[in-house]
Design a protein around this motif. Structure first.
Motif, PDB file in Angstrom:
ATOM      1  N   PRO A  64      39.615  28.209  39.668  1.00 29.16           N
ATOM      2  CA  PRO A  64      38.907  27.226  40.338  1.00 29.16           C
ATOM      3  C   PRO A  64      37.713  26.479  39.676  1.00 29.16           C
ATOM      4  O   PRO A  64      37.462  25.376  40.026  1.00 29.16           O
ATOM      5  CB  PRO A  64      38.006  28.366  41.418  1.00 29.16           C
ATOM      6  N   TYR A 115      30.362  25.728  46.613  1.00 27.55           N
ATOM      7  CA  TYR A 115      31.822  26.640  46.331  1.00 27.55           C
ATOM      8  C   TYR A 115      31.533  27.929  45.691  1.00 27.55           C
ATOM      9  O   TYR A 115      32.283  28.654  46.227  1.00 27.55           O
ATOM     10  CB  TYR A 115      32.808  25.509  45.876  1.00 27.55           C
ATOM     11  N   TYR A 116      30.865  27.631  44.669  1.00 27.47           N
ATOM     12  CA  TYR A 116      30.760  28.836  43.756  1.00 27.47           C
ATOM     13  C   TYR A 116      29.756  29.907  44.378  1.00 27.47           C
ATOM     14  O   TYR A 116      30.485  31.062  44.293  1.00 27.47           O
ATOM     15  CB  TYR A 116      29.780  28.404  42.407  1.00 27.47           C
ATOM     16  N   ARG A 118      30.047  30.333  47.445  1.00 28.33           N
ATOM     17  CA  ARG A 118      30.833  31.010  48.607  1.00 28.33           C
ATOM     18  C   ARG A 118      31.874  31.984  48.231  1.00 28.33           C
ATOM     19  O   ARG A 118      32.175  33.037  48.555  1.00 28.33           O
ATOM     20  CB  ARG A 118      31.616  29.868  49.523  1.00 28.33           C
ATOM     21  N   VAL A 119      32.400  31.515  46.894  1.00 25.75           N
ATOM     22  CA  VAL A 119      33.462  32.622  46.425  1.00 25.75           C
ATOM     23  C   VAL A 119      32.896  33.753  46.049  1.00 25.75           C
ATOM     24  O   VAL A 119      33.394  34.830  46.362  1.00 25.75           O
ATOM     25  CB  VAL A 119      33.956  31.961  44.802  1.00 25.75           C
ATOM     26  N   PHE A 120      31.712  34.010  45.421  1.00 27.76           N
ATOM     27  CA  PHE A 120      31.012  35.284  45.120  1.00 27.76           C
ATOM     28  C   PHE A 120      30.502  35.913  46.703  1.00 27.76           C
ATOM     29  O   PHE A 120      30.758  37.210  46.530  1.00 27.76           O
ATOM     30  CB  PHE A 120      29.569  34.980  44.322  1.00 27.76           C
ATOM     31  N   ASP A 122      32.057  35.571  49.353  1.00 27.36           N
ATOM     32  CA  ASP A 122      33.075  36.031  50.098  1.00 27.36           C
ATOM     33  C   ASP A 122      33.699  37.398  49.580  1.00 27.36           C
ATOM     34  O   ASP A 122      34.372  38.314  50.451  1.00 27.36           O
ATOM     35  CB  ASP A 122      34.417  35.144  50.208  1.00 27.36           C
ATOM     36  N   ALA A 123      33.730  37.228  48.111  1.00 28.52           N
ATOM     37  CA  ALA A 123      34.251  38.575  47.348  1.00 28.52           C
ATOM     38  C   ALA A 123      33.347  39.778  47.592  1.00 28.52           C
ATOM     39  O   ALA A 123      33.952  40.845  48.002  1.00 28.52           O
ATOM     40  CB  ALA A 123      34.254  38.172  45.698  1.00 28.52           C
ATOM     41  N   GLN A 126      34.342  40.974  51.115  1.00 32.74           N
ATOM     42  CA  GLN A 126      35.791  41.580  50.764  1.00 32.74           C
ATOM     43  C   GLN A 126      35.469  43.172  50.365  1.00 32.74           C
ATOM     44  O   GLN A 126      36.074  43.969  50.840  1.00 32.74           O
ATOM     45  CB  GLN A 126      36.633  40.530  50.182  1.00 32.74           C
TER      46      GLN A 126
ATOM     47  N   LEU B 117      36.214  44.726  43.698  1.00 32.14           N
ATOM     48  CA  LEU B 117      36.669  43.382  44.123  1.00 32.14           C
ATOM     49  C   LEU B 117      35.548  42.400  43.302  1.00 32.14           C
ATOM     50  O   LEU B 117      34.677  42.380  44.005  1.00 32.14           O
ATOM     51  CB  LEU B 117      37.048  43.015  45.581  1.00 32.14           C
ATOM     52  N   PRO B 119      34.586  38.585  41.327  1.00 32.24           N
ATOM     53  CA  PRO B 119      34.913  37.272  40.873  1.00 32.24           C
ATOM     54  C   PRO B 119      34.662  37.217  39.496  1.00 32.24           C
ATOM     55  O   PRO B 119      33.439  37.541  38.949  1.00 32.24           O
ATOM     56  CB  PRO B 119      34.431  36.366  41.717  1.00 32.24           C
ATOM     57  N   ASN B 122      35.004  32.364  35.876  1.00 33.31           N
ATOM     58  CA  ASN B 122      35.622  31.124  36.123  1.00 33.31           C
ATOM     59  C   ASN B 122      35.908  30.964  37.823  1.00 33.31           C
ATOM     60  O   ASN B 122      36.963  30.365  38.232  1.00 33.31           O
ATOM     61  CB  ASN B 122      36.791  30.788  35.312  1.00 33.31           C
ATOM     62  N   MET B 123      35.463  31.554  38.405  1.00 32.13           N
ATOM     63  CA  MET B 123      35.756  31.880  39.933  1.00 32.13           C
ATOM     64  C   MET B 123      36.981  32.453  40.507  1.00 32.13           C
ATOM     65  O   MET B 123      37.309  32.556  41.719  1.00 32.13           O
ATOM     66  CB  MET B 123      35.536  30.579  40.745  1.00 32.13           C
ATOM     67  N   VAL B 125      39.089  35.484  41.432  1.00 32.91           N
ATOM     68  CA  VAL B 125      38.750  37.008  42.161  1.00 32.91           C
ATOM     69  C   VAL B 125      39.788  38.023  41.610  1.00 32.91           C
ATOM     70  O   VAL B 125      40.988  37.750  41.932  1.00 32.91           O
ATOM     71  CB  VAL B 125      38.575  36.692  43.664  1.00 32.91           C
ATOM     72  N   ARG B 139      43.879  32.318  45.418  1.00 33.30           N
ATOM     73  CA  ARG B 139      42.960  31.674  46.580  1.00 33.30           C
ATOM     74  C   ARG B 139      43.874  31.153  47.669  1.00 33.30           C
ATOM     75  O   ARG B 139      43.310  30.833  48.690  1.00 33.30           O
ATOM     76  CB  ARG B 139      42.061  30.557  46.041  1.00 33.30           C
ATOM     77  N   LYS B 142      43.701  33.961  50.144  1.00 34.45           N
ATOM     78  CA  LYS B 142      42.371  34.474  50.464  1.00 34.45           C
ATOM     79  C   LYS B 142      42.236  34.629  52.054  1.00 34.45           C
ATOM     80  O   LYS B 142      41.794  35.642  52.241  1.00 34.45           O
ATOM     81  CB  LYS B 142      41.215  33.421  49.864  1.00 34.45           C
ATOM     82  N   PHE B 145      44.373  37.447  53.415  1.00 32.70           N
ATOM     83  CA  PHE B 145      43.919  38.787  52.851  1.00 32.70           C
ATOM     84  C   PHE B 145      42.694  39.119  53.414  1.00 32.70           C
ATOM     85  O   PHE B 145      42.724  40.349  53.899  1.00 32.70           O
ATOM     86  CB  PHE B 145      43.416  38.635  51.129  1.00 32.70           C
ATOM     87  N   LEU B 149      42.175  42.513  55.819  1.00 34.39           N
ATOM     88  CA  LEU B 149      41.246  43.602  55.748  1.00 34.39           C
ATOM     89  C   LEU B 149      40.375  43.730  57.239  1.00 34.39           C
ATOM     90  O   LEU B 149      40.237  44.855  57.463  1.00 34.39           O
ATOM     91  CB  LEU B 149      39.946  42.937  54.600  1.00 34.39           C
TER      92      LEU B 149
END
Lengths: 139, 157
Positions: A64, A115-116, A118-120, A122-123, A126, B117, B119, B122-123, B125, B139, B142, B145, B149
């Motif tokens: 990303p 965006y950065y 949100r990625v963290f 969301d992870a 999850q 899990l 990230p 570099n984002m 995951v 992604r 995503k 996934f 869950l």
């Protein structure tokens, strides 16, 4: 392809509407006016942004972060080209280029930062879900 | 879960009674075992010649993830890597109830084996497993996934 065009056009319509309404409200409060050239330029920038962002599906093999950088360079390059073409018809003010790049970079960094985040986020969500499922499966 | 076992030498018909509050995956798996429907995968050690090797029955619960490389499907377990003579799509359909979910074009992972899990900077995951290996969650997958869950959590309740 048809689905892609439909989706992209819809996104373009939505984003351009939001930008023009925000622009109109800003003009209303500051008492300024927008020229026809500005309106057209705004639409072109909007189209470039929507097009470049829609390319993310083709860039899934890259990380990303790299995708964000590729999209940044591509969109900045296209927007600069548009400003350059406009400058041949209508002169750009002395600080025009600086203002343009500054406005572009600030908005892009804010978007990329979100965006950065949100990625963290969301992870993390999850990961929590997985732990919950694993725990319930053990019981 | 409380387990009661009754040995009766005179019983004519062996039986299993299940008392459950909700039909969650663990219960479904017990039913599959009782019905002898529990999926098992046949695999051969990846480093052996396919013609000479002996099929080994793999329990889905022992598999960390499945990897499709060069039109070959491999199952990664704690004890080693096995080549499976089936397709990734078939495994996906067969094993969804056992915690297996697609996370990229070539990977199916077992969520019960995930340690964490997380990230990267570099984002990207990654799902890390107990054996130290990690698989990237593409992604594009995503959304599916996350939906998987949530569905598994609902089923677990």
């Amino acid at each position: 392809m048809r689905e892609y065009l439909k989706e992209t056009l819809l996104e373009l319509c939505c984003s351009y509407t939001i930008i023009s309404v925000v622009g109109a409200i800003t003009n209303f409060f500051y008492g300024s006016e927008t020229s026809n050239a500005n309106v057209i330029a705004m639409f072109i920038f909007c189209a470039i942004a929507v097009f470049v962002l829609s390319l993310h599906k083709l860039l899934t093999r890259f990380s990303p972060l790299l995708m964000i950088l590729i999209q940044f360079v591509l969109s900045l390059g296209l927007c600069c080209l548009v400003v350059f073409i406009i400058s041949l018809i209508e002169p750009v003010s002395p600080r025009g280029w600086f203002e343009f790049i500054r406005s572009f970079v600030i908005v892009y960094i804010l978007g990329a930062g979100y965006y950065y985040y949100r990625v963290f986020k969301d992870a993390k969500k999850q990961d929590k879900l997985i732990k919950e499922i694993q725990e319930k499966n053990k019981q | 879960m409380r387990l009661n076992l009754y040995e009766d030498k005179n019983t004519a018909e062996e039986r299993v009674d299940i008392y459950y509050s909700s039909m969650r995956p663990a219960i479904k798996q017990i039913i599959d075992i009782a019905n002898s429907d529990r999926p098992s995968l046949k695999g051969r050690p990846a480093d052996e010649d396919l013609d000479d090797g002996i099929d080994i029955i793999l329990d889905p619960g022992d598999i960390y993830y499945l990897d499709h490389i060069d039109r070959k499907l491999f199952a990664y377990t704690k004890n080693g890597v096995y080549r499976l003579m089936t397709t990734l799509v078939a495994c996906e359909e067969q094993l969804w109830n056992y915690g297996f979910v697609r996370v990229s074009k070539s990977n199916l992972i077992n969520i019960y084996k995930i340690k964490q899990l997380k990230p990267d900077l570099n984002m990207k995951v990654y799902a890390s497993f107990d054996n130290g290996e990690r698989i990237c969650i593409n992604r594009s997958y995503k959304k599916s996934f996350t939906e998987y869950l949530q569905r598994m959590r609902r089923l677990s309740e």
